[in-house]
Enzyme design. Sequence first.
Site, mmCIF file in Angstrom:
data_model
loop_
_atom_site.group_PDB
_atom_site.id
_atom_site.type_symbol
_atom_site.label_atom_id
_atom_site.label_comp_id
_atom_site.label_asym_id
_atom_site.label_seq_id
_atom_site.Cartn_x
_atom_site.Cartn_y
_atom_site.Cartn_z
ATOM 1 N N LYS A 14 -5.685 -16.713 10.476
ATOM 2 C CA LYS A 14 -6.633 -15.686 9.991
ATOM 3 C C LYS A 14 -7.793 -16.348 9.283
ATOM 4 O O LYS A 14 -7.685 -17.469 8.772
ATOM 5 C CB LYS A 14 -5.950 -14.687 9.059
ATOM 6 C CG LYS A 14 -5.352 -15.259 7.753
ATOM 7 C CD LYS A 14 -6.331 -15.417 6.611
ATOM 8 C CE LYS A 14 -5.708 -16.079 5.392
ATOM 9 N NZ LYS A 14 -6.656 -16.625 4.436
ATOM 10 N N ASP A 147 0.210 -13.147 2.692
ATOM 11 C CA ASP A 147 -0.506 -13.086 3.979
ATOM 12 C C ASP A 147 0.404 -12.765 5.165
ATOM 13 O O ASP A 147 -0.077 -12.663 6.297
ATOM 14 C CB ASP A 147 -1.193 -14.430 4.262
ATOM 15 C CG ASP A 147 -2.376 -14.678 3.341
ATOM 16 O OD1 ASP A 147 -2.981 -13.701 2.886
ATOM 17 O OD2 ASP A 147 -2.685 -15.860 3.101
HETATM 18 O O1 C5P Z 1 1.859 -15.366 -1.352
HETATM 19 P P1 C5P Z 1 1.633 -16.822 -1.073
HETATM 20 O O2 C5P Z 1 2.857 -17.658 -1.332
HETATM 21 O O3 C5P Z 1 0.996 -17.097 0.243
HETATM 22 O O4 C5P Z 1 0.554 -17.304 -2.155
HETATM 23 C C1 C5P Z 1 0.348 -18.660 -2.456
HETATM 24 C C2 C5P Z 1 -0.236 -18.792 -3.853
HETATM 25 O O5 C5P Z 1 -1.566 -18.290 -3.876
HETATM 26 C C3 C5P Z 1 0.501 -18.021 -4.930
HETATM 27 O O6 C5P Z 1 1.564 -18.774 -5.459
HETATM 28 C C4 C5P Z 1 -0.584 -17.789 -5.966
HETATM 29 O O7 C5P Z 1 -0.777 -18.952 -6.757
HETATM 30 C C5 C5P Z 1 -1.843 -17.639 -5.106
HETATM 31 N N1 C5P Z 1 -2.154 -16.222 -4.846
HETATM 32 C C6 C5P Z 1 -2.672 -15.461 -5.889
HETATM 33 N N2 C5P Z 1 -2.964 -14.144 -5.669
HETATM 34 C C7 C5P Z 1 -2.795 -13.580 -4.447
HETATM 35 C C8 C5P Z 1 -2.282 -14.349 -3.363
HETATM 36 C C9 C5P Z 1 -1.974 -15.676 -3.615
HETATM 37 O O8 C5P Z 1 -2.861 -15.951 -7.009
HETATM 38 N N3 C5P Z 1 -3.090 -12.302 -4.284
#
Ligand code: C5P
Length: 308
Positions: A14, A147
């Site tokens: 994406k 995501d």
């Molecule tokens: O959800 P995911 O593990 O892909 O997110 C990776 C990191 O990105 C999270 O640990 C966080 O530090 C940051 N993040 C965030 N806010 C979001 C999505 C991701 O701070 N809405």
Amino acid sequence: MDTDEAIRVRVPAKINLTLGVGPREDDGYHQLATVFQAISVHDELTARAAPDGVTELVTHGPQADLVPAGPDNLVWQAADLLRNEILPASRRDLGVRIDVTKAIPVAGGMAGGSADAAAALLACSVLWDLDLDPTELRELSAGLGADVPFALTGGTAVGTGRGDRVVPALTRGTYHWVLVFSETGVSTPAAFARHDELRPDPPEPSIPPELMAALGTGRAADLAPHLYNDLAEATCSMRPDVAEVLGLADQVGALTAILCGSGPTVAFLVADENAAVDAHLQLRAELGAEVGMRRVHGPVPGARLVSS
Ligand code: C5P
């Protein structure tokens, strides 16, 4: 279940056409207002039966070594989630071997790990004959990463909450992009942390109506002025090389350039396929043959089964 059966899934990367980052919540995540577009760079995942409730994971491709091959991998976690929460206790001895062939750059800001998790959920749910509808799959997927729901949905979609509340958007036409990759990844948590330092008190993010209107025209030139990424400043402050690539848009005949998620991948929006060929050549001349680049288009569908 046929024990020789191989379930194959293709899943796209994406980019974010807009990425507004709001306040950090108590759980460490940030409120987002984003528009995702799924583009034509795909990982491929195959799931096969394995004995005794084990999960086996093997990654393939030039960047395979950069991906954890054990329980830290979201693919592994997706298989365990289905086994432990959806399979009845009497069937938890079902094992799975998963092969992932990676084309989506690792730590590139294009949600490659989340894409693989989405593909694993779909593949294992089919392999194990789980009767999950798309809504149930999407709800489960949000627990794996912000995501992941979009990787199941694909196309173009608005993401709110952590980016995990996804609503498909009506858009026209196909957009052409040239991606410029980087050998060194960016840590997403580090980019968000830097953003917090630079913008300690951000307003609640929202989706610009002008962007949604532009997507209805199907014209890249209408869309270009509305592309925006709140994390670009944070990533560029840590990675001046990325700022330099972003600055090349005019020079290579692109309409604009945008950071993909937290970067470091940069996406150049161009008017059409011919302009993509020209921009690609010019980027090659500017940056050299050793820098990874690729022409892609979007939107494309989300995670899908493919016949073997
Ligand atoms: O959800 P995911 O593990 O892909 O997110 C990776 C990191 O990105 C999270 O640990 C966080 O530090 C940051 N993040 C965030 N806010 C979001 C999505 C991701 O701070 N809405």
